[in-house]
Scaffold this motif. Structure first.
Motif, PDB file in Angstrom:
ATOM      1  N   GLY A 193       0.828  -1.218   0.000  1.00  0.00           N
ATOM      2  CA  GLY A 193       0.000   0.000   0.000  1.00  0.00           C
ATOM      3  C   GLY A 193       0.850   1.249   0.000  1.00  0.00           C
ATOM      4  O   GLY A 193       0.515   2.263   0.607  1.00  0.00           O
ATOM      5  N   LEU A 198       1.485   7.955   3.059  1.00  0.00           N
ATOM      6  CA  LEU A 198       2.705   7.754   3.843  1.00  0.00           C
ATOM      7  C   LEU A 198       3.803   6.928   3.176  1.00  0.00           C
ATOM      8  O   LEU A 198       4.975   7.048   3.518  1.00  0.00           O
ATOM      9  CB  LEU A 198       2.349   7.093   5.194  1.00  0.00           C
ATOM     10  N   ARG A 240      -2.127   0.453  -7.348  1.00  0.00           N
ATOM     11  CA  ARG A 240      -2.299   1.627  -8.215  1.00  0.00           C
ATOM     12  C   ARG A 240      -1.070   1.812  -9.094  1.00  0.00           C
ATOM     13  O   ARG A 240      -0.006   1.260  -8.816  1.00  0.00           O
ATOM     14  CB  ARG A 240      -2.455   2.883  -7.359  1.00  0.00           C
ATOM     15  N   SER A 290      -1.092  -1.035   3.417  1.00  0.00           N
ATOM     16  CA  SER A 290      -2.385  -1.100   2.716  1.00  0.00           C
ATOM     17  C   SER A 290      -3.524  -1.015   3.725  1.00  0.00           C
ATOM     18  O   SER A 290      -3.518  -1.722   4.726  1.00  0.00           O
ATOM     19  CB  SER A 290      -2.546  -2.427   1.977  1.00  0.00           C
ATOM     20  N   VAL A 346      -9.801  -5.748   2.789  1.00  0.00           N
ATOM     21  CA  VAL A 346      -8.426  -5.217   2.725  1.00  0.00           C
ATOM     22  C   VAL A 346      -7.803  -5.181   4.125  1.00  0.00           C
ATOM     23  O   VAL A 346      -6.669  -5.629   4.328  1.00  0.00           O
ATOM     24  CB  VAL A 346      -8.423  -3.796   2.085  1.00  0.00           C
ATOM     25  N   PRO A 385       0.930  -0.379  11.017  1.00  0.00           N
ATOM     26  CA  PRO A 385       0.495   0.805  11.746  1.00  0.00           C
ATOM     27  C   PRO A 385      -0.919   0.626  12.274  1.00  0.00           C
ATOM     28  O   PRO A 385      -1.777   0.093  11.587  1.00  0.00           O
ATOM     29  CB  PRO A 385       0.526   1.912  10.687  1.00  0.00           C
ATOM     30  N   SER A 386      -1.139   1.077  13.514  1.00  0.00           N
ATOM     31  CA  SER A 386      -2.497   1.222  14.010  1.00  0.00           C
ATOM     32  C   SER A 386      -2.779   2.722  14.094  1.00  0.00           C
ATOM     33  O   SER A 386      -2.077   3.520  13.442  1.00  0.00           O
ATOM     34  CB  SER A 386      -2.676   0.508  15.344  1.00  0.00           C
ATOM     35  N   GLN A 408      -1.233  13.263  -0.616  1.00  0.00           N
ATOM     36  CA  GLN A 408      -2.620  13.521  -0.230  1.00  0.00           C
ATOM     37  C   GLN A 408      -3.148  12.420   0.687  1.00  0.00           C
ATOM     38  O   GLN A 408      -2.849  11.246   0.482  1.00  0.00           O
ATOM     39  CB  GLN A 408      -3.507  13.561  -1.488  1.00  0.00           C
ATOM     40  N   THR A 415      -9.171  12.846   9.722  1.00  0.00           N
ATOM     41  CA  THR A 415      -8.235  13.940  10.001  1.00  0.00           C
ATOM     42  C   THR A 415      -7.761  14.659   8.730  1.00  0.00           C
ATOM     43  O   THR A 415      -6.901  15.537   8.807  1.00  0.00           O
ATOM     44  CB  THR A 415      -7.001  13.405  10.769  1.00  0.00           C
TER      45      THR A 415
HETATM   46  N1  LIG Z   1      -2.416   8.867   7.164  1.00  0.00           N
HETATM   47  C1  LIG Z   1      -2.797   8.868   8.433  1.00  0.00           C
HETATM   48  O1  LIG Z   1      -3.209   9.908   9.005  1.00  0.00           O
HETATM   49  C2  LIG Z   1      -2.743   7.605   9.226  1.00  0.00           C
HETATM   50  C3  LIG Z   1      -2.436   6.399   8.631  1.00  0.00           C
HETATM   51  N2  LIG Z   1      -2.420   5.260   9.386  1.00  0.00           N
HETATM   52  C4  LIG Z   1      -2.139   3.985   8.770  1.00  0.00           C
HETATM   53  O2  LIG Z   1      -0.963   4.055   7.975  1.00  0.00           O
HETATM   54  C5  LIG Z   1      -1.103   3.246   6.818  1.00  0.00           C
HETATM   55  C6  LIG Z   1      -0.818   4.074   5.584  1.00  0.00           C
HETATM   56  O3  LIG Z   1      -1.732   5.148   5.590  1.00  0.00           O
HETATM   57  P1  LIG Z   1      -1.928   6.092   4.327  1.00  0.00           P
HETATM   58  O4  LIG Z   1      -0.729   6.081   3.475  1.00  0.00           O
HETATM   59  O5  LIG Z   1      -2.430   7.378   4.880  1.00  0.00           O
HETATM   60  O6  LIG Z   1      -3.145   5.358   3.612  1.00  0.00           O
HETATM   61  P2  LIG Z   1      -3.736   5.668   2.158  1.00  0.00           P
HETATM   62  O7  LIG Z   1      -5.196   5.422   2.216  1.00  0.00           O
HETATM   63  O8  LIG Z   1      -3.270   6.989   1.679  1.00  0.00           O
HETATM   64  O9  LIG Z   1      -3.031   4.537   1.277  1.00  0.00           O
HETATM   65  C7  LIG Z   1      -3.382   3.193   1.394  1.00  0.00           C
HETATM   66  C8  LIG Z   1      -2.893   2.485   0.151  1.00  0.00           C
HETATM   67  O10 LIG Z   1      -3.353   1.124   0.213  1.00  0.00           O
HETATM   68  C9  LIG Z   1      -3.562   0.721  -1.102  1.00  0.00           C
HETATM   69  N3  LIG Z   1      -4.437  -0.460  -1.177  1.00  0.00           N
HETATM   70  C10 LIG Z   1      -5.782  -0.523  -1.082  1.00  0.00           C
HETATM   71  N4  LIG Z   1      -6.202  -1.785  -1.316  1.00  0.00           N
HETATM   72  C11 LIG Z   1      -5.097  -2.525  -1.537  1.00  0.00           C
HETATM   73  C12 LIG Z   1      -4.875  -3.891  -1.829  1.00  0.00           C
HETATM   74  N5  LIG Z   1      -5.886  -4.763  -1.960  1.00  0.00           N
HETATM   75  N6  LIG Z   1      -3.612  -4.317  -2.006  1.00  0.00           N
HETATM   76  C13 LIG Z   1      -2.556  -3.462  -1.886  1.00  0.00           C
HETATM   77  N7  LIG Z   1      -2.718  -2.156  -1.630  1.00  0.00           N
HETATM   78  C14 LIG Z   1      -3.973  -1.694  -1.446  1.00  0.00           C
HETATM   79  C15 LIG Z   1      -4.198   1.927  -1.788  1.00  0.00           C
HETATM   80  O11 LIG Z   1      -4.072   1.842  -3.201  1.00  0.00           O
HETATM   81  C16 LIG Z   1      -3.419   3.069  -1.164  1.00  0.00           C
HETATM   82  O12 LIG Z   1      -2.358   3.487  -1.986  1.00  0.00           O
HETATM   83  C17 LIG Z   1      -2.524   2.673   6.868  1.00  0.00           C
HETATM   84  O13 LIG Z   1      -2.484   1.360   7.349  1.00  0.00           O
HETATM   85  C18 LIG Z   1      -3.241   3.573   7.824  1.00  0.00           C
HETATM   86  O14 LIG Z   1      -4.257   2.901   8.506  1.00  0.00           O
HETATM   87  C19 LIG Z   1      -2.707   5.259  10.726  1.00  0.00           C
HETATM   88  C20 LIG Z   1      -3.056   6.431  11.336  1.00  0.00           C
HETATM   89  C21 LIG Z   1      -3.026   7.700  10.674  1.00  0.00           C
END
Ligand SMILES: NC(=O)C1=CN([C@@H]2O[C@H](COP(=O)(O)OP(=O)(O)OC[C@H]3O[C@@H](n4cnc5c(N)ncnc54)[C@H](O)[C@@H]3O)[C@@H](O)[C@H]2O)C=CC1
Ligand SMILES: CC(=O)[C@H](N)C(=O)O
Length: 373
Positions: free
Chosen positions: A62, A67, A90, A129, A146, A168-169, A231, A237
């Motif tokens: 992911g 991040l 993606r 992811s 997912v 990450p949680s 983004q 948040t």
């Molecule tokens: N951004 C934040 O504020 C926070 C993020 N986290 C955790 O950090 C991690 C990363 O967060 P972000 O980058 O913000 O999330 P995001 O939503 O921006 O990115 C998640 C990625 O997972 C991918 N994805 C979705 N389905 C998939 C699949 N079947 N196989 C492989 N990839 C898949 C998407 O294409 C996307 O690029 C997540 O686990 C999120 O829960 C935790 C707390 C805060």
């Protein structure tokens, strides 16, 4: 953890003496297309472990979200460009594709994920992811697949191939019955979103695999993360990122949370620094496997006031999104991260004023003012 160790030993002895055909290993290995089950495993099949190589071989799942690209950049600086593989479902932007190894990986495809880990001799896996809180509520079946089925795949592969696993949680792993100000590491966790439920499940499963199979599972509960060059993916948040873009582009920002909604937040550099630090921490320093990390807490009103120091003409209005507001009202207001600070020396660098000035120095706060003149 003497009790847990005794239970593990007892289960191990039971499996060995039961004649159940499980063999001596209790590492969970799946036959492709068959349900998970216990079979014998030979440690010599495992990938080269970290101690045998100079650097870990890293896979980020992911990785094209808010991040992952920043994490890859940090890890590549430390471990070398070719030792860190970004993956996602993606298509990567050109600059991401050309910045280091990228591979397609759907975490729901167990066999494909396993092949990637084996073929690239992966030793560390960062499992990013997920579907975040707001998009998760909009598509519960997909979020369940997912965030929960995907995690099961990752856990089994990590245990089978002896990986160090980071998952990450989030502050979203707490709910309305948790203490909210401050929220400690160990307390009631009854979240009301599929996102939160899946993250509590991830924390518990990761810790269970750690005690049961010896999986090197490490987990941080992130606050809302704020970044300039990526983004957010559909969380509660997200407003705290959008305000910067709108302040620069239009000078007007409509906030989807109430002005007094207080949530823990963190600048991305602190988040990624903590992630690397906990992965590099010696195992004996970790008294827990899941830690809160914290930097600052603010309300939309307080953030807007700080942003207005840089863009004084910014106009902020409020149009509350009921789904997001209900989620935010059930989340921690302040996060207690004293265990992380004590155990592995966690320390944040960015408070609210530094966060805001850093965001504007990235995004170029002068551009809108210059255009207007
Ligand atoms: N951004 C934040 O504020 C926070 C993020 N986290 C955790 O950090 C991690 C990363 O967060 P972000 O980058 O913000 O999330 P995001 O939503 O921006 O990115 C998640 C990625 O997972 C991918 N994805 C979705 N389905 C998939 C699949 N079947 N196989 C492989 N990839 C898949 C998407 O294409 C996307 O690029 C997540 O686990 C999120 O829960 C935790 C707390 C805060
Ligand atoms: C705090 C998070 O986990 C995420 N940013 C969300 O709002 O869903």
């Amino acid at each position: 953890m003497p009790i847990v160790k005794n239970v593990s030993r007892a289960v191990s002895q039971l499996l060995q003496s039961s004649g159940c055909g499980c063999g001596i290993s209790i590492v969970p290995v799946r036959c492709i297309g068959v349900s998970p089950r216990q079979v014998a495993s030979d440690a010599s099949f495992h990938s080269v472990s970290f101690s045998e190589s100079d650097h870990p071989r890293v896979l980020i799942t992911g990785g094209l979200g808010q991040l992952g690209v920043g994490l890859a950049k940090l890890l590549r600086k430390r471990f070398g460009k070719n030792n860190v593989i970004l993956s996602d479902i993606r298509k990567p932007a050109d600059h991401v594709f050309h910045s280091g190894p990228f591979i397609y990986s759907d975490i729901l495809d167990y066999k494909n994920l396993r092949e990637i880990v084996v073929n690239n001799r992966i030793t560390w896996l960062f499992h990013y992811s997920a579907l975040l809180s707001a998009v998760g509520e909009a598509n519960v079946p997909l979020a369940r697949a997912v965030n929960i089925t995907g995690l099961h795949n990752v856990l089994d592969i990590a245990a089978e191939h002896n990986l160090r696993l980071f998952v990450p949680s989030t502050i979203g792993a707490f709910g309305p019955t948790s203490p909210r100000d401050p929220t400690p590491d160990l307390c009631i966790q009854r979240p009301r979103t599929i996102y939160g439920v899946s993250k509590v499940h991830a924390e518990l499963m990761g810790e269970y695999y750690h005690y049961r199979y010896g999986l090197d599972f490490r987990c941080l509960r992130y606050p809302g993360i704020i970044s300039a060059d990526s983004q957010p993916g559909g969380g509660t948040t997200d407003y705290a990122v959008q305000i910067f873009h709108d302040a620069i582009k239009t000078g007007k920002f409509q906030c989807n949370l109430k002005p007094d909604t207080r949530l823990p937040m963190m600048y991305i550099d602190d988040c990624l620094k903590a992630t690397l630090e906990v992965m590099e921490a010696p195992a004996e320093a970790l008294t827990m496997r899941t830690y809160n990390i914290s930097a600052m807490s603010f309300t939309p009103e307080e953030l807007a006031q700080e942003v207005q120091k840089h863009v004084p003409e910014l106009q902020v209005t409020y149009n509350v999104d009921e789904v997001r507001q209900a989620i935010a009202d059930s989340w921690p207001m302040n996060f207690d991260d004293s265990n992380a600070r004590r155990d592995w020396g966690w320390k944040h660098d960015y408070d609210l004023p530094e966060l805001v000035s850093t965001m504007f120095s990235f995004l170029g706060s002068d551009s809108r003012i210059a255009q207007a003149n």
